[in-house]
Scaffold this motif. Sequence first.
Motif, mmCIF file in Angstrom:
data_model
loop_
_atom_site.group_PDB
_atom_site.id
_atom_site.type_symbol
_atom_site.label_atom_id
_atom_site.label_comp_id
_atom_site.label_asym_id
_atom_site.label_seq_id
_atom_site.Cartn_x
_atom_site.Cartn_y
_atom_site.Cartn_z
ATOM 1 N N ASP A 93 1.029 -1.118 0.306
ATOM 2 C CA ASP A 93 -0.493 -0.242 0.025
ATOM 3 C C ASP A 93 0.768 0.920 0.479
ATOM 4 O OD1 ASP A 93 -2.069 -1.739 0.496
ATOM 5 O OD2 ASP A 93 -2.794 -1.426 2.248
ATOM 6 N N TYR A 94 0.614 1.987 -1.366
ATOM 7 C CA TYR A 94 1.668 3.497 -1.059
ATOM 8 C C TYR A 94 0.953 4.364 0.092
ATOM 9 C CZ TYR A 94 4.118 1.890 -5.131
ATOM 10 O OH TYR A 94 4.622 0.309 -6.024
ATOM 11 N N GLY A 99 -1.941 12.031 -6.832
ATOM 12 C CA GLY A 99 -2.032 12.334 -8.642
ATOM 13 C C GLY A 99 -0.928 13.082 -9.308
ATOM 14 N N SER A 100 0.012 13.161 -8.264
ATOM 15 C CA SER A 100 1.617 14.105 -8.461
ATOM 16 C C SER A 100 2.735 13.339 -8.196
ATOM 17 C CB SER A 100 1.515 15.571 -7.962
ATOM 18 O OG SER A 100 1.716 15.246 -6.630
ATOM 19 N N GLY A 137 -6.768 3.452 -9.545
ATOM 20 C CA GLY A 137 -6.762 2.378 -9.341
ATOM 21 C C GLY A 137 -5.552 1.253 -8.601
ATOM 22 N N ARG A 138 -4.855 1.950 -7.842
ATOM 23 C CA ARG A 138 -3.827 1.590 -7.085
ATOM 24 C C ARG A 138 -4.330 1.493 -5.746
ATOM 25 N NH1 ARG A 138 2.268 3.070 -8.453
ATOM 26 N NH2 ARG A 138 2.641 0.970 -8.502
ATOM 27 N N PHE A 141 -12.349 8.536 -2.835
ATOM 28 C CA PHE A 141 -11.766 7.010 -2.150
ATOM 29 C C PHE A 141 -12.313 5.862 -1.543
ATOM 30 C CE2 PHE A 141 -7.927 5.647 0.413
ATOM 31 C CZ PHE A 141 -7.271 5.324 -0.238
ATOM 32 N N LEU A 142 -12.411 4.662 -1.868
ATOM 33 C CA LEU A 142 -12.898 3.792 -1.646
ATOM 34 C C LEU A 142 -12.360 3.432 -0.470
ATOM 35 C CD1 LEU A 142 -13.815 2.767 -5.247
ATOM 36 C CD2 LEU A 142 -15.260 4.346 -3.390
ATOM 37 N N GLY A 143 -12.661 3.927 1.061
ATOM 38 C CA GLY A 143 -11.901 3.386 1.867
ATOM 39 C C GLY A 143 -12.084 2.045 2.297
#
Length: 159
Positions: free
Chosen positions: A48-49, A57-58, A65-66, A127-129
């Motif tokens: 998990d990044y 996005g930056s 998607g990650r 964001f789908l947590g």
Amino acid sequence: MDLSPRNDEVAPPPPRRRGKRWPAIAVIVLVLAGGGVLVTQFLSNAIDYYCNVDELGSKDGCEEGRRLRVQGSVEEGSIALDGNATTFLIAYGGRELTVRYEGDPGGVFQDCIPVVVHGRLGEDGVFLGDRVEVKHSNEYEAQNSDRIEEAQGACSLQA
């Protein structure tokens, strides 16, 4: 009794079984390739990044998607129930992110508290947590008070 050596011809070696090894080699190659694919998928799904809201996005690895862990502070007055889901805004570094969490985060989840949400960024920017971490130990707070203050932003802590 005749003990003299015989002069028999040397028997030819048994015929080689051609093609019998290839199925075994093919099975071994398939098992190794399958194991490699499983290990690769496991390792890529296990990562998990970690991103702050303002890095989405930056920063490399913080894209749609990650699987991600996103840190921010719950915006005051943003918590709402939507059926069985809880929606709220988190902010960090001057940017906000809408989070949809299936269920009730529970614990000490509230407005103006730093959180880390695990999940995926959807195509619509929501964001789908699937996991929310909200509690910091006293040791963490003592060592990282500047990060907590930065994450809390303009919110005033409720006593």
